[in-house]
Motif scaffolding. Structure first.
Motif, PDB file in Angstrom:
ATOM      1  N   LEU A   8       2.003   3.362   8.486  1.00  0.00           N
ATOM      2  CA  LEU A   8       1.852   1.886   7.630  1.00  0.00           C
ATOM      3  C   LEU A   8       2.732   0.603   8.553  1.00  0.00           C
ATOM      4  O   LEU A   8       2.435  -0.394   8.264  1.00  0.00           O
ATOM      5  CB  LEU A   8       1.995   2.173   6.417  1.00  0.00           C
ATOM      6  CG  LEU A   8       0.799   2.523   5.315  1.00  0.00           C
ATOM      7  CD1 LEU A   8       1.586   2.316   3.875  1.00  0.00           C
ATOM      8  CD2 LEU A   8      -0.270   1.933   5.386  1.00  0.00           C
ATOM      9  N   ALA A  13      -1.778  -1.802  11.072  1.00  0.00           N
ATOM     10  CA  ALA A  13      -2.471  -1.174   9.635  1.00  0.00           C
ATOM     11  C   ALA A  13      -2.702  -3.168   8.734  1.00  0.00           C
ATOM     12  O   ALA A  13      -3.217  -2.653   7.396  1.00  0.00           O
ATOM     13  CB  ALA A  13      -0.559  -0.721   9.435  1.00  0.00           C
ATOM     14  N   THR A  14      -1.843  -3.456   9.536  1.00  0.00           N
ATOM     15  CA  THR A  14      -1.690  -5.001   8.832  1.00  0.00           C
ATOM     16  C   THR A  14      -2.929  -5.588   9.329  1.00  0.00           C
ATOM     17  O   THR A  14      -4.024  -6.336  10.582  1.00  0.00           O
ATOM     18  CB  THR A  14      -0.750  -5.427   8.656  1.00  0.00           C
ATOM     19  OG1 THR A  14      -0.390  -6.062   9.938  1.00  0.00           O
ATOM     20  CG2 THR A  14       0.508  -4.708   8.411  1.00  0.00           C
ATOM     21  N   ALA A  59       6.390  -0.423   4.055  1.00  0.00           N
ATOM     22  CA  ALA A  59       5.311   0.213   4.071  1.00  0.00           C
ATOM     23  C   ALA A  59       5.965   1.328   3.298  1.00  0.00           C
ATOM     24  O   ALA A  59       4.994   2.233   2.306  1.00  0.00           O
ATOM     25  CB  ALA A  59       5.465   0.934   5.241  1.00  0.00           C
ATOM     26  N   THR A 102       4.812   1.308  -0.520  1.00  0.00           N
ATOM     27  CA  THR A 102       3.109   1.941  -0.822  1.00  0.00           C
ATOM     28  C   THR A 102       3.167   3.370  -0.491  1.00  0.00           C
ATOM     29  O   THR A 102       1.787   3.821  -1.371  1.00  0.00           O
ATOM     30  CB  THR A 102       2.451   0.493   0.786  1.00  0.00           C
ATOM     31  OG1 THR A 102       2.809  -0.592   0.069  1.00  0.00           O
ATOM     32  CG2 THR A 102       0.869   0.878   0.689  1.00  0.00           C
ATOM     33  N   THR A 142      -3.253  -5.500  -1.934  1.00  0.00           N
ATOM     34  CA  THR A 142      -3.852  -4.218  -1.255  1.00  0.00           C
ATOM     35  C   THR A 142      -5.496  -4.486   0.004  1.00  0.00           C
ATOM     36  O   THR A 142      -5.264  -4.409   0.971  1.00  0.00           O
ATOM     37  CB  THR A 142      -4.197  -3.211  -1.755  1.00  0.00           C
ATOM     38  OG1 THR A 142      -4.137  -2.367  -2.466  1.00  0.00           O
ATOM     39  CG2 THR A 142      -4.908  -1.872  -0.644  1.00  0.00           C
ATOM     40  N   TRP A 146      -3.590  -5.460   4.546  1.00  0.00           N
ATOM     41  CA  TRP A 146      -3.819  -3.725   4.936  1.00  0.00           C
ATOM     42  C   TRP A 146      -5.284  -4.271   5.422  1.00  0.00           C
ATOM     43  O   TRP A 146      -6.042  -4.843   4.809  1.00  0.00           O
ATOM     44  CB  TRP A 146      -3.328  -2.792   4.092  1.00  0.00           C
ATOM     45  CG  TRP A 146      -2.375  -2.550   3.362  1.00  0.00           C
ATOM     46  CD1 TRP A 146      -1.724  -2.583   2.214  1.00  0.00           C
ATOM     47  CD2 TRP A 146      -0.762  -2.261   4.246  1.00  0.00           C
ATOM     48  NE1 TRP A 146      -0.700  -2.648   2.008  1.00  0.00           N
ATOM     49  CE2 TRP A 146      -0.186  -2.720   3.249  1.00  0.00           C
ATOM     50  CE3 TRP A 146      -1.246  -1.761   5.152  1.00  0.00           C
ATOM     51  CZ2 TRP A 146       1.200  -2.173   3.740  1.00  0.00           C
ATOM     52  CZ3 TRP A 146       1.095  -1.823   5.563  1.00  0.00           C
ATOM     53  CH2 TRP A 146       1.600  -2.279   4.347  1.00  0.00           C
ATOM     54  N   GLY A 161      -5.535   0.516   7.809  1.00  0.00           N
ATOM     55  CA  GLY A 161      -3.979   0.682   6.778  1.00  0.00           C
ATOM     56  C   GLY A 161      -4.596   1.013   5.996  1.00  0.00           C
ATOM     57  O   GLY A 161      -4.485   2.486   4.553  1.00  0.00           O
ATOM     58  N   GLN A 162      -5.664   0.227   5.103  1.00  0.00           N
ATOM     59  CA  GLN A 162      -6.255   0.804   3.673  1.00  0.00           C
ATOM     60  C   GLN A 162      -7.069   2.562   4.192  1.00  0.00           C
ATOM     61  O   GLN A 162      -7.275   2.932   2.887  1.00  0.00           O
ATOM     62  CB  GLN A 162      -7.552  -0.028   3.469  1.00  0.00           C
ATOM     63  CG  GLN A 162      -7.475  -1.236   3.370  1.00  0.00           C
ATOM     64  CD  GLN A 162      -7.942  -2.141   3.032  1.00  0.00           C
ATOM     65  OE1 GLN A 162      -9.715  -1.973   3.360  1.00  0.00           O
ATOM     66  NE2 GLN A 162      -8.055  -3.605   2.814  1.00  0.00           N
TER      67      GLN A 162
END
Length: 458
Positions: free
Chosen positions: A37, A42-43, A54, A57, A72, A76, A80-81
């Motif tokens: 993450l 991931a973002t 990270a 989360t 979320t 992300w 990432g999700q």
């Protein structure tokens, strides 16, 4: 190099107890998830997330909690999700369930040590049929999640389009069944826009309840069906769960009926749906259809109590568990009525189970008090009830918040991360450790018994 690594891994497995391996396994998954993450991919912004965010989360996902320091749905990326939902699935079902399926698919024999690891992971007292039970966990989970996703797709696909709607349906089905509480709707809104939607409420509540009952209970519901023929464990879980749901529904309906910030402006059927959802979600689910911060004080207190109790043993949820509450209540009733034995469903509850329930309750209470004190120190100026709510939500792996989580300091994030980790593993590993120590005690002491002593109580 590979052979050397394999030997080191086998050496670790041989010289560690199942409980130690279970804790280490969850920690490794959390750290691995956190490292992924932190990648720019991931973002949504393309910038690397801070390691502490990270880690928080990843811990929240693996411990199926749902508390988030960043939104979320907006922070992300799709990558990432996907990472988050994979961590939720692993954390909800237990990494040993996945390892078991890998061994089975690879045609490898499950030795006695691996069976002990599976036993510790799924929190059962018997090794008999443990591999078959792990397969059941795996298959039944995906079936329930698939059915839930199909129901949610009826609402989400027309609203968001086929690809996004399908992704939303799968994500929220897995998150709900694993009692995680993560959502993709953005701005920390959770399911508030669907407060009076029958399909969404039914699908989410059904998956939360099934995930929180425990796999042993759902197995009885599928294969035994008749309540009288079910195990004593299943009877107690179903009874306590039904009582908590009913009590929660009635009191939330009363407390929030005229509250304009939550249910006051809803239709009667909307108030019924919102009240029932709010009685379900504190049982470690974390989703919400009304603003938690706007609840009346009695509703906040009731939510805290439900979060502390949590789900049932061997489930995807946390808390001290329904059976712990049931055994302690039955013990108190037995004492008040002057009965020698604690009885439920025409069966006597043995002493070791009572001691185990009391131990879990005392240790859990001690942990919660300690973390409340820590958070009061790391978050000066925050209202006491918000701190207590946050800690209980983290311990019960619930994920509900009164808005404090995004504003936590680094110290607060670390404290809540530890609480989530211990909350997910604590009661499970404590119960297992006590069971093993009782066995060793019987083996070492034999029939020898020390003289009895008397202590005044009350």
């Amino acid at each position: 190099m590979v052979e050397k690594t394999r030997r080191k891994f086998n050496h670790f497995l041989i010289h560690r107890s199942p409980t130690e391996i279970l804790i280490s396994g969850f920690a490794v998954v959390i750290l691995f998830g956190a490292s992924i993450l932190t990648l720019p991919i991931a973002t949504q912004s393309g910038e690397s997330a801070s390691f502490i965010n990270a880690l928080f989360t990843s811990t929240s996902a693996v411990c199926v909690t749902g508390l988030v320091v960043v939104d979320t749905g907006t922070y992300w990326s799709i990558f990432g999700q996907v990472v988050i939902i994979c961590l939720i699935q692993i954390g909800g079902l237990g990494f040993m369930s996945f390892a078991t399926m890998f061994f089975v698919l690879a045609g490898k024999k499950i030795n006695i040590r691996n069976r002990l690891l599976i036993q510790s992971s799924v929190n059962t007292d018997s090794l008999s049929g443990i591999v078959k039970f792990a397969k059941y966990i795996f298959i039944s989970s995906f079936v329930i999640e698939a059915v839930g996703a199909l129901l949610l797709a009826i609402v989400f696909i027309p609203e968001y389009g086929f690809s996004t709607g399908t992704g939303y349906s799968l994500f929220h089905a897995i998150s709900s069944f694993c009692n995680a509480g993560f959502d993709l709707f953005g701005n920390y809104s959770s399911l508030t826009k669907y407060v009076d939607n029958y399909i969404v409420n039914f699908a989410i509540c059904a998956m939360i309840i099934l995930g929180g009952l425990g796999f042993a209970v759902t197995s009885d519901l599928i294969f035994v069906r008749k309540f009288k023929k079910m195990s004593m464990h299943s009877k107690l879980v179903l009874t306590i769960t039904a009582l908590l749901l009913a009590i929660g529904f009635i009191f939330f309906f009363i407390f929030e009926f005229n509250n304009p910030k939550t249910m006051g402006n809803l239709s009667l059927h909307g108030k019924f749906l919102a009240s029932f959802f709010q009685s379900v979600t504190p049982r470690t689910a974390g989703s919400n259809t009304i603003d938690i911060a706007a609840l009346t004080t009695p509703s906040i207190f009731l939510t805290m109590l439900l979060m502390f109790v949590g789900a049932s043993p061997g489930s995807t949820g946390g808390g001290v568990k329904t059976t712990t509450l049931g055994i302690i209540v039955l013990t108190v009733v037995s004492v008040l009525l002057g009965k020698k034995d604690v009885v439920a469903f025409k069966r006597t509850i043995i002493g070791p189970l009572i001691r185990r329930a009391i131990s879990i309750l005392v240790i859990a209470t001690g942990l919660v008090i300690l973390m409340i004190f820590v958070l009061l120190c790391t978050e000066p100026g925050v209202a006491f009830e918000r701190v207590v709510f946050e800690v209980l939500s983290a311990f019960g792996t619930v994920g509900l918040s009164m808005g404090l989580t995004p504003d936590l300091s680094i110290g607060g994030k670390i404290a809540i991360s530890i609480t989530m980790f211990v909350g997910r593993l604590g009661p499970l590993t404590i119960a297992y450790a006590i069971t093993q120590s009782e066995k060793r005690s019987r083996e070492n002491v034999g029939n020898f018994k020390l003289p009895e002593g008397n202590i005044m109580i009350g």
